[in-house]
Design a protein around this motif. Structure first.
Motif, PDB file in Angstrom:
ATOM      1  N   GLU A   1      -0.361   1.514  -8.983  1.00  0.00           N
ATOM      2  CA  GLU A   1      -1.602   1.447  -8.211  1.00  0.00           C
ATOM      3  C   GLU A   1      -1.311   1.273  -6.726  1.00  0.00           C
ATOM      4  O   GLU A   1      -1.977   1.861  -5.871  1.00  0.00           O
ATOM      5  CB  GLU A   1      -2.477   0.292  -8.722  1.00  0.00           C
ATOM      6  N   ALA A   2      -0.298   0.453  -6.428  1.00  0.00           N
ATOM      7  CA  ALA A   2       0.085   0.271  -5.033  1.00  0.00           C
ATOM      8  C   ALA A   2       0.521   1.603  -4.446  1.00  0.00           C
ATOM      9  O   ALA A   2       0.152   1.950  -3.318  1.00  0.00           O
ATOM     10  CB  ALA A   2       1.212  -0.753  -4.929  1.00  0.00           C
ATOM     11  N   ALA A   3       1.289   2.370  -5.244  1.00  0.00           N
ATOM     12  CA  ALA A   3       1.725   3.688  -4.778  1.00  0.00           C
ATOM     13  C   ALA A   3       0.520   4.584  -4.534  1.00  0.00           C
ATOM     14  O   ALA A   3       0.470   5.327  -3.552  1.00  0.00           O
ATOM     15  CB  ALA A   3       2.673   4.319  -5.791  1.00  0.00           C
ATOM     16  N   ALA A   4      -0.488   4.498  -5.422  1.00  0.00           N
ATOM     17  CA  ALA A   4      -1.694   5.302  -5.252  1.00  0.00           C
ATOM     18  C   ALA A   4      -2.395   4.933  -3.952  1.00  0.00           C
ATOM     19  O   ALA A   4      -2.785   5.800  -3.167  1.00  0.00           O
ATOM     20  CB  ALA A   4      -2.632   5.102  -6.438  1.00  0.00           C
ATOM     21  N   ALA A   5      -2.536   3.634  -3.709  1.00  0.00           N
ATOM     22  CA  ALA A   5      -3.215   3.190  -2.494  1.00  0.00           C
ATOM     23  C   ALA A   5      -2.424   3.596  -1.255  1.00  0.00           C
ATOM     24  O   ALA A   5      -2.983   3.727  -0.175  1.00  0.00           O
ATOM     25  CB  ALA A   5      -3.403   1.677  -2.531  1.00  0.00           C
ATOM     26  N   LEU A   6      -1.120   3.796  -1.412  1.00  0.00           N
ATOM     27  CA  LEU A   6      -0.300   4.218  -0.271  1.00  0.00           C
ATOM     28  C   LEU A   6      -0.249   5.738  -0.156  1.00  0.00           C
ATOM     29  O   LEU A   6       0.510   6.276   0.629  1.00  0.00           O
ATOM     30  CB  LEU A   6       1.117   3.660  -0.413  1.00  0.00           C
ATOM     31  N   GLY A   7      -1.032   6.427  -0.994  1.00  0.00           N
ATOM     32  CA  GLY A   7      -1.178   7.862  -0.815  1.00  0.00           C
ATOM     33  C   GLY A   7      -0.374   8.731  -1.755  1.00  0.00           C
ATOM     34  O   GLY A   7      -0.234   9.923  -1.515  1.00  0.00           O
ATOM     35  N   ALA A   8       0.181   8.151  -2.841  1.00  0.00           N
ATOM     36  CA  ALA A   8       0.975   8.963  -3.757  1.00  0.00           C
ATOM     37  C   ALA A   8       0.081   9.558  -4.834  1.00  0.00           C
ATOM     38  O   ALA A   8      -0.674   8.844  -5.479  1.00  0.00           O
ATOM     39  CB  ALA A   8       2.081   8.128  -4.393  1.00  0.00           C
ATOM     40  N   SER A   9       0.206  10.875  -5.052  1.00  0.00           N
ATOM     41  CA  SER A   9      -0.572  11.538  -6.094  1.00  0.00           C
ATOM     42  C   SER A   9      -0.008  11.126  -7.453  1.00  0.00           C
ATOM     43  O   SER A   9       1.097  10.596  -7.527  1.00  0.00           O
ATOM     44  CB  SER A   9      -0.457  13.045  -5.926  1.00  0.00           C
ATOM     45  N   PRO A  10      -0.763  11.362  -8.547  1.00  0.00           N
ATOM     46  CA  PRO A  10      -0.280  10.946  -9.873  1.00  0.00           C
ATOM     47  C   PRO A  10       1.135  11.439 -10.171  1.00  0.00           C
ATOM     48  O   PRO A  10       1.956  10.680 -10.678  1.00  0.00           O
ATOM     49  CB  PRO A  10      -1.305  11.564 -10.819  1.00  0.00           C
TER      50      PRO A  10
ATOM     51  N   HIS B   1      12.807  -1.227  -7.237  1.00  0.00           N
ATOM     52  CA  HIS B   1      13.941  -0.315  -7.112  1.00  0.00           C
ATOM     53  C   HIS B   1      14.148   0.130  -5.670  1.00  0.00           C
ATOM     54  O   HIS B   1      15.039   0.922  -5.394  1.00  0.00           O
ATOM     55  CB  HIS B   1      13.750   0.894  -8.029  1.00  0.00           C
TER      56      HIS B   1
ATOM     57  N   ARG C   1       3.553  12.263  -8.024  1.00  0.00           N
ATOM     58  CA  ARG C   1       4.530  11.575  -7.182  1.00  0.00           C
ATOM     59  C   ARG C   1       4.678  10.122  -7.610  1.00  0.00           C
ATOM     60  O   ARG C   1       5.766   9.562  -7.535  1.00  0.00           O
ATOM     61  CB  ARG C   1       4.120  11.659  -5.711  1.00  0.00           C
ATOM     62  N   ARG C   2       3.592   9.511  -8.069  1.00  0.00           N
ATOM     63  CA  ARG C   2       3.674   8.145  -8.586  1.00  0.00           C
ATOM     64  C   ARG C   2       4.644   8.111  -9.747  1.00  0.00           C
ATOM     65  O   ARG C   2       5.493   7.235  -9.842  1.00  0.00           O
ATOM     66  CB  ARG C   2       2.310   7.671  -9.088  1.00  0.00           C
TER      67      ARG C   2
ATOM     68  N   PHE D   1      -1.786  -6.341  -3.224  1.00  0.00           N
ATOM     69  CA  PHE D   1      -2.055  -6.963  -4.516  1.00  0.00           C
ATOM     70  C   PHE D   1      -1.696  -8.446  -4.511  1.00  0.00           C
ATOM     71  O   PHE D   1      -0.835  -8.885  -3.750  1.00  0.00           O
ATOM     72  CB  PHE D   1      -1.239  -6.278  -5.607  1.00  0.00           C
TER      73      PHE D   1
ATOM     74  N   PRO E   1      11.931   5.990 -11.750  1.00  0.00           N
ATOM     75  CA  PRO E   1      13.062   5.151 -11.306  1.00  0.00           C
ATOM     76  C   PRO E   1      13.060   3.780 -11.965  1.00  0.00           C
ATOM     77  O   PRO E   1      14.118   3.236 -12.274  1.00  0.00           O
ATOM     78  CB  PRO E   1      12.843   5.026  -9.797  1.00  0.00           C
TER      79      PRO E   1
ATOM     80  N   PHE F   1       7.972  -2.567  -4.917  1.00  0.00           N
ATOM     81  CA  PHE F   1       8.763  -1.731  -5.815  1.00  0.00           C
ATOM     82  C   PHE F   1      10.155  -2.327  -5.953  1.00  0.00           C
ATOM     83  O   PHE F   1      10.907  -2.360  -4.974  1.00  0.00           O
ATOM     84  CB  PHE F   1       8.841  -0.296  -5.286  1.00  0.00           C
TER      85      PHE F   1
ATOM     86  N   HIS G   1      -5.267   8.035  -3.953  1.00  0.00           N
ATOM     87  CA  HIS G   1      -4.220   8.386  -3.008  1.00  0.00           C
ATOM     88  C   HIS G   1      -4.707   9.242  -1.851  1.00  0.00           C
ATOM     89  O   HIS G   1      -3.950   9.531  -0.944  1.00  0.00           O
ATOM     90  CB  HIS G   1      -3.052   9.068  -3.738  1.00  0.00           C
TER      91      HIS G   1
ATOM     92  N   VAL H   1      -6.971   3.982   2.033  1.00  0.00           N
ATOM     93  CA  VAL H   1      -7.431   2.597   1.996  1.00  0.00           C
ATOM     94  C   VAL H   1      -6.241   1.758   1.547  1.00  0.00           C
ATOM     95  O   VAL H   1      -5.679   2.000   0.494  1.00  0.00           O
ATOM     96  CB  VAL H   1      -8.598   2.441   1.003  1.00  0.00           C
TER      97      VAL H   1
ATOM     98  N   LEU I   1      -9.160   2.644  -7.660  1.00  0.00           N
ATOM     99  CA  LEU I   1      -8.353   2.408  -8.860  1.00  0.00           C
ATOM    100  C   LEU I   1      -9.234   2.224 -10.078  1.00  0.00           C
ATOM    101  O   LEU I   1      -8.759   2.223 -11.211  1.00  0.00           O
ATOM    102  CB  LEU I   1      -7.480   1.164  -8.670  1.00  0.00           C
TER     103      LEU I   1
ATOM    104  N   MET J   1       4.766   9.238   1.632  1.00  0.00           N
ATOM    105  CA  MET J   1       3.722   9.935   0.876  1.00  0.00           C
ATOM    106  C   MET J   1       2.823  10.728   1.818  1.00  0.00           C
ATOM    107  O   MET J   1       2.246  11.732   1.450  1.00  0.00           O
ATOM    108  CB  MET J   1       2.884   8.938   0.073  1.00  0.00           C
ATOM    109  N   HIS J   2       2.672  10.236   3.049  1.00  0.00           N
ATOM    110  CA  HIS J   2       1.823  10.945   4.007  1.00  0.00           C
ATOM    111  C   HIS J   2       2.608  12.002   4.776  1.00  0.00           C
ATOM    112  O   HIS J   2       2.097  12.587   5.723  1.00  0.00           O
ATOM    113  CB  HIS J   2       1.181   9.961   4.979  1.00  0.00           C
TER     114      HIS J   2
ATOM    115  N   THR K   1       8.267   8.856  -8.301  1.00  0.00           N
ATOM    116  CA  THR K   1       8.859   7.936  -7.320  1.00  0.00           C
ATOM    117  C   THR K   1       8.788   6.479  -7.757  1.00  0.00           C
ATOM    118  O   THR K   1       9.500   5.644  -7.215  1.00  0.00           O
ATOM    119  CB  THR K   1       8.173   8.049  -5.943  1.00  0.00           C
ATOM    120  N   VAL K   2       7.918   6.160  -8.684  1.00  0.00           N
ATOM    121  CA  VAL K   2       7.813   4.758  -9.098  1.00  0.00           C
ATOM    122  C   VAL K   2       8.150   4.581 -10.577  1.00  0.00           C
ATOM    123  O   VAL K   2       9.090   3.871 -10.930  1.00  0.00           O
ATOM    124  CB  VAL K   2       6.398   4.189  -8.805  1.00  0.00           C
TER     125      VAL K   2
ATOM    126  N   TYR L   1       7.350   3.661   2.124  1.00  0.00           N
ATOM    127  CA  TYR L   1       6.857   4.455   0.998  1.00  0.00           C
ATOM    128  C   TYR L   1       5.567   5.213   1.341  1.00  0.00           C
ATOM    129  O   TYR L   1       5.455   6.418   1.118  1.00  0.00           O
ATOM    130  CB  TYR L   1       6.631   3.558  -0.222  1.00  0.00           C
TER     131      TYR L   1
END
Lengths: 357, 547
Positions: free
Chosen positions: B172-181, A88, B183-184, A80, B191, A86, A72, A76, A51, A101-102, B187-188, A97
């Motif tokens: 950032e959490a979405a990024a760490a969970l594998g979402a590309s910019p 929503h 999709r972030r 936080f 919404p 999220f 992404h 890793v 990040l 994504m995977h 999806t985040v 989630y």
């Protein structure tokens, strides 16, 4: 497993938050980054998560260089401090989630969400809104969400800092149980040494962008590498060493002590003698030969439950003669009052010499 | 007793000057009996113009809204996520379109990209062209462009404000969970922004749906919204039943949108109150700096270029060099002019009306705010919806209502400031009330424990904190009155025109001289409004206003 090599990070020309940090986390190990706020530990975590970009240095995961890999694609997991659930999405959707994504199929996601909910003891919470959860429940959902995609490495940023004290201790124990069961390699950040002691296999103490010491909790506590680490762990009796007498004995403002062999080697300039708070016996002389008697007056006594703390001014030793000790409360009718004279016996085998930080 | 009498004042005012005229419109529309009402309605529905006008009104509002969101969203993102030098200036600039009257902005765009506009003049000279290369006058594009100019600030303020309170850790959490910019974002971010996007879009739609001055001035006879058609039916054809019917149709639409808007808005402010924290930070890479620089430049050029063009053109229109001839002409009573008095007297009229508007709307607004602040009182229950309705009622409808309802009062010079006050009142309340509510009870309590008696407490805590809100409210009310066009056009006495009326009449006359006078008067109005904007920006409150 994780290898961090000479990481530098600067936020402003005069503000270098990381000054060449190198660190290795072994497979299945729980390593804790411990340090005061602003020491750069969260920044290091964010760099490992992808990040934040490091100005210099490399990050290696399982031997491959991921320094340039976007967050992404690292797999890793990062949890936080504010959980970042999220708002929503409901509990199940939050946990699913990462799987989504995977590209995990719906059936697989459902199965895994159920597994995760069971793991963190939140069965039946799947369709709750995350806003309706208590702080502890939110923390567990955040953990489940982070673990669901099976991260190669788990990063926890102050995972229990937002919770109250009792819940914190309970969740730390649960956390260690879960992490050990899943055998997931974990790096976690905290400023609370008790948390670090309770959770970590090894602790890395950080100060102002540098690592001061990396060691197992017990070794860290018994032999802090320097006065900063000692002070950060809560040690208050750090006496200046006035003179070395041979290789084994040191002269301090409160007297001369014969030290165990291993410490004598550390004769560095500006070193201090550390006397742990539990290194003294009150009133009755102990049997061992390594005990040195001292006389002083009580400055303050505080009751802390199973122990009580005494602040003692040693006779004729001035400012450096102020020492802090802890004694067991059990078997004692009353605490010594202010101004009361006390006799102490110090156990020299528990003392050690620490370098000036 | 005293309190009840005070709280009754705004209710009385709204009843007489808002509800009563509205009822009068209903009466005109539906006639004396039910059969008559049915006949009139079916006649109106069969009128060929009706569906065309309704269709145009709806689609231009929809397209304007989409374009506004498209332009505003990236700017909102820059605003929400970054701290940069010039951000304060950018925020101040965005107040400009919000407050500038249509009779300034429409001529300003003509002065920039119209046939005789600055840009066309430059391009012609530069490229040696015979005809102006930009041909947007009397096209829908110019209307859409001005609508975007007007409303983009709403998107930036509403969505940007909400966006800046979203913790970046979510993405950032979405990024760490594998979402590309991408999709972030989908999806985040989207919404989560949705409620604010919907709220902003509804408001923009409402403003474009009831667009009047812009269409009347830039659209010529080709384009008419419901609002314009109401005016034409009432004034040009004197077909009061048709005008009344159109007003009812428009009220139906605006009240529906307004109701939706308030519901979304209520939810928004609730979420925002939970975490009022901004997460903006300095751009970290040259790419981010480039994005910020681009946004800043676009805002500067977008907001300032039409206004600068207006001022420049008012001094240079025609072939010659700099000239004051158009300003001088404002002081003369021209032979073929449509005015009874020299146009310059409109400046005085406008200022007198604006001061009268202040005198009416400020006390009423402050009283209404105190009534609303006691949220559980029955006064609040009556006032709250009553104050919202005028926001969803267009100015022309209001002016039309006054024509059919006020009888002999119709010729009173007081009617204009009353109408202005009614339009300004919701803005006054919406500026003052949040400040009143935000007065932290603990501040008063702290003052008390520090030894302040109730009077001292009011003087040292309430007064200084509320004074700023009062000044901003005043500036808003003043600017609204200065620029009010739709209602004034219907009710102002011909011998007492305001600046907007002079501008409009001069624009609708042929000839360079008239056009130049319009630009000159517009420039004067722009400068007067700019004073209000300076005041608003100088005293802007940390907790912001809700619109």
């Amino acid at each position: 497993m994780l290898e961090v090599r000479a990481i530098h990070k600067r936020f402003a020309p005069d503000k270098e938050v990381l000054q060449g940090v190198s660190l290795t986390v072994e497979p299945q190990e729980i390593l804790c980054l411990l340090g005061p706020s602003g020491c750069g530990k969260s920044t290091l975590l964010r760099i490992i998560a992808g990040l934040e970009r490091a100005d210099q240095g490399r990050v290696l995961l399982n031997g491959s260089d991921i320094t340039e890999t976007p967050a992404h694609r690292r797999n890793v997991g990062l949890m936080f401090q504010d959980y970042a659930l999220f708002p929503h999405l409901n509990v199940a959707e939050n946990i699913a989630y990462g799987l989504r994504m995977h590209g995990a199929p719906a059936s697989e996601r459902r199965r895994r969400v159920g597994e995760m909910l069971a793991l963190v003891n939140l069965e039946g919470y799947a369709h709750r809104s995350v806003d309706d959860l208590s702080g502890g429940e939110q923390q567990r959902v955040a953990l489940a969400r982070t673990l669901a995609p099976n991260p190669t490495l788990l990063l926890l940023d102050e995972p229990v800092a937002n919770l109250d004290r009792l819940l914190r201790e309970e969740l730390i124990e649960a956390l260690r149980r879960i992490l050990k069961r899943l055998q997931v390699t974990t790096l976690f950040v905290t400023h609370d040494q008790e948390e670090a002691f309770a959770l970590a296999d090894r602790i890395a103490v950080m100060r102002a962008g540098r690592l001061e010491q990396v060691d197992a909790p017990a070794s860290l506590y018994r032999r802090p590498a320097n006065t900063f680490v000692a002070a950060f762990l809560g040690f208050r009796n750090l006496l200046p060493i006035l003179e070395w007498r041979g290789a084994h004995a040191v002269r301090t403002p409160i007297g001369t002590f014969d030290l165990p062999e291993r410490d004598a080697a550390r004769s560095a300039v500006g070193a201090r003698l550390l006397i742990p708070p539990d290194a003294a016996v009150l009133d009755s002389a102990p049997s061992g030969a390594a005990h040195v008697p001292l006389v002083g007056r009580v400055v303050a006594a505080t009751f802390r439950g199973s122990v009580f703390r005494l602040q003692v001014a040693l006779e004729g030793s001035g400012e450096d003669g102020m020492l802090y000790f802890e004694f067991r409360t059990r078997g004692r009718e009353r605490l010594p009052g202010q101004g009361e004279p006390v006799r102490l016996w110090l156990d020299t085998t528990q003392m050690c010499v620490v370098k000036e930080a | 007793m005293m309190q009840a009498a005070l709280y009754a004042l705004p209710i009385l005012f709204l009843t007489i000057f808002y509800l009563y005229p509205l009822l009068a419109i209903l009466r005109v529309s539906f006639g004396a009996s039910l059969t008559e009402a049915m006949e009139q309605a079916s006649a109106a529905l069969r009128a060929p113009g009706f569906w065309r006008v309704l269709w145009f009104t709806t689609w231009q509002a929809t397209v304007s809204t989409l374009l506004t969101v498209l332009v505003g969203l990236p700017l909102a993102g820059v605003f929400a996520r970054f701290d940069f030098p010039g951000k304060g200036v950018m925020a101040a600039l965005l107040t400009v379109p919000f407050v500038m009257p249509t009779v300034v902005v429409a001529p300003a765009f003509l002065a920039l990209i119209g046939r005789n506009g600055l840009l066309n003049a430059w391009l012609q000279r530069l490229l040696h062209l015979d005809a102006p290369p930009i041909q947007l006058e009397q096209t829908i594009w110019l209307i859409l462009l001005v609508h975007v100019f007007y409303n983009v600030a709403i998107v930036i303020r509403t969505v940007g404000g909400f966006w800046s309170a979203l913790p970046p850790t979510l993405a950032e959490a979405a990024a760490a969970l594998g979402a590309s910019p991408q999709r972030r974002f989908w999806t985040v971010t989207v919404p989560l922004l949705a409620p604010s996007l919907i709220a902003a879009s509804l408001l923009v739609f409402l403003f474009c749906f009831t667009s009047f001055g812009v269409i009347l001035i830039l659209g010529g006879l080709r384009f008419a919204t419901l609002e314009v058609e109401i005016y034409r039916q009432a004034v040009s054809y004197f077909n009061l039943p048709m005008a009344a019917f159109l007003s009812i149709v428009q009220l139906f639409f605006t009240f529906t949108v307004m109701a939706l808007y308030t519901r979304v808005q209520a939810r928004l402010s609730r979420t925002l109150r939970l975490r009022r924290r901004a997460f903006a930070r300095r751009p970290a890479s040259w790419r981010q700096w480039a994005v910020v620089g681009l946004a800043l430049t676009a805002t500067f050029i977008g907001v300032l270029s039409p206004l600068v063009a207006l001022a420049v053109r008012s001094f240079t229109l025609g072939d010659g060099g700099p000239t004051l001839v158009y300003y001088q002409a404002l002081g003369e009573n021209l032979r073929q002019s449509a005015f009874f008095a020299p146009p310059i007297t409109a400046v005085r009229n406008s200022f007198v009306y604006a001061l009268a508007t202040l005198a009416i709307s400020l006390p009423l607004g402050v009283i209404a705010s105190y009534a609303l602040a006691q949220s559980r009182s029955r006064w609040a229950a009556i006032l709250d919806p009553l104050l919202l309705l005028p926001l969803g009622t267009s100015a022309v409808t209001l002016g039309f209502g006054y024509i059919v309802a006020m009888g002999p009062l119709r010729a009173s010079p007081w009617l204009a400031p009353v109408a202005h006050s009614l339009i300004a009142l919701p803005f006054v309340v919406r500026t003052f009330l949040p400040a009143l509510r935000a007065l932290d009870r603990r501040l008063r309590e702290a003052a008390s424990t520090l030894g302040a008696d109730p009077l001292q407490r009011w003087w040292t805590i309430d007064a200084p904190l509320l004074l700023r809100a009062l000044l901003i409210s005043a500036a808003f009310a003043f600017a609204i009155s200065l620029g009010e066009f739709g209602a004034t056009l219907l009710i102002a006495r011909p011998d007492r025109p305001t600046m907007p009326l002079v501008i409009y009449r001069a624009l609708s006359q042929p000839g360079l001289m008239n056009y130049g006078q319009a630009l000159a008067m517009s420039t004067i109005l722009m400068a007067s409004t700019a004073l209000s904007i300076l005041l608003i920006e100088r005293f802007r409150l940390p907790q912001g206003e809700e619109f």
